[in-house]
Enzyme design. Structure first.
Site, PDB file in Angstrom:
ATOM      1  N   ASP A 148      59.048  46.673  40.802  1.00 31.01           N
ATOM      2  CA  ASP A 148      60.257  46.718  39.991  1.00 31.01           C
ATOM      3  C   ASP A 148      60.066  45.878  38.730  1.00 31.01           C
ATOM      4  OD1 ASP A 148      61.468  48.206  41.964  1.00 31.01           O
ATOM      5  OD2 ASP A 148      62.543  46.503  42.845  1.00 31.01           O
ATOM      6  N   ARG A 149      60.856  46.193  37.705  1.00 34.76           N
ATOM      7  CA  ARG A 149      60.756  45.454  36.444  1.00 34.76           C
ATOM      8  C   ARG A 149      60.831  43.941  36.661  1.00 34.76           C
ATOM      9  NH1 ARG A 149      62.286  46.047  30.846  1.00 34.76           N
ATOM     10  NH2 ARG A 149      63.120  48.170  31.154  1.00 34.76           N
TER      11      ARG A 149
END
Length: 334
Positions: A148-149
């Protein structure tokens, strides 16, 4: 007319699949039609399912304008002035393992098409000569896993087609141990093995985890193991530092699974966690900090990785939080 020499990275593919990548604007039907009428391999007509070998020569009997219209510029890295934000943990002739910082996408999306980890790694490989786009007609280095970012940690890239195929097989067959470092709300003292199911709520994008109970429909099994490392308090709140092992690899699995048992990740407001502004904590405290390669065949190009373990240090925000909450340099054993 155009002649295409098949190099190492392009070998091992079916003819039709190679042409789909080489001429991405062509429909599948037009590819089949070309193979019947306008394509030869080593001077002979070939079947759609012919597997290409290194040294083969494909001849396209199409006009230059036609070839140009069916092609598009190959991705060659577009990070530009973004520079390099990742740290190299390990690199050899086949793979590169990097520590992705929090806030950087693994792949681009419709909002961010240039400044993401994959482009930055491709730029680096081009600069160092590890990847030459004009030689690899249809192959581009890519990540074998994604984060995930706002999750930092280890991402593995294949530098050539054979390595990429092997990495894909390794991750698909779970021939690699993946462990995360996380800070969660509440005290945890004992190892937890959590099983259940999860389902995505399309309207909100939130993943809902169901412990030991399958939802009415579309539930995917999840299996997470949590190992407590330390407990501590900060500003009247209780927290635990834990190592999390994924037995399955679903999107947001750790975040949703820990939230479902009342131990949301610190900073993960989407799943019930709380931000701590004075520690600059606004996102989940989660780092993919350890990878260990297990069962790799002796004849594999990645055989040297068998049994090797790699670690990535948490980002500055998480490192500061660990020191403030748990009163020491836990990650480095102090």
């Amino acid at each position: 007319m155009l002649s295409i020499d098949i190099k190492t990275d392009d070998a091992g593919q079916r003819l039709d699949r190679f042409l789909r990548k080489y001429l991405p604007e062509a429909s599948l039907g037009s590819i089949y039609k070309m193979i019947r009428k306008d394509v030869k391999v080593n001077g002979k007509r070939a079947k759609i399912d012919l597997f290409l070998n290194e040294g083969d020569v494909i001849t396209l009997y199409l006009s230059d304008d036609r070839i140009k219209s069916l092609s598009k510029k190959k991705l060659q890295g577009n990070a530009g002035k973004a520079g390099r934000e990742f740290l190299i943990v390990h690199e050899d002739e086949n793979v590169i393992l990097v520590n992705k910082p929090k806030g950087l996408l693994t792949h681009g999306d419709f909002r961010e098409k240039k400044k993401h980890l994959t482009n930055q790694v491709i730029d680096y490989l081009i600069e160092t000569g590890s990847y030459v786009p004009r030689v690899s007609k249809t192959f581009t280095p890519a990540p074998a896993n994604r984060l995930d970012r706002n999750t930092s940690g280890l991402v593995v890239f294949g530098k050539n087609a054979e390595a990429m195929r092997t990495l894909t097989e390794i991750f698909r067959n779970r021939q690699i141990d993946k462990k995360y470092l996380a800070i969660c709300h509440g005290f945890l003292y004992e190892e937890l093995e959590i099983k259940g199911y999860m389902r995505k709520t399309e309207s909100s994008g939130i993943i809902k985890a169901y412990i030991d109970k399958k939802p009415d429909s579309d539930g995917k099994p999840i299996h997470t193991v949590v190992y407590p490392i330390a407990t501590g308090e900060y500003d009247g709140e209780r927290y635990s530092l834990v190592e999390v092992e994924l037995k399955t690899g679903r999107t947001h699995q750790i975040r949703a699974h820990l939230s479902s048992i009342g131990h949301s990740l610190l900073g993960d407001e989407k799943y019930g966690g709380k931000a701590v502004p004075d520690l600059k904590i606004r996102n989940q405290m989660l780092c993919a900090y350890k990878l260990k390669f297990k069962d790799i065949r002796d004849d594999s190009s990645l055989a040297d990785l068998r049994g090797r373990e790699f670690k990535a240090a948490p980002d500055k925000v998480m490192d500061r939080a660990m020191k403030k909450i748990f009163k020491g340099d836990i990650f480095n054993g102090k």
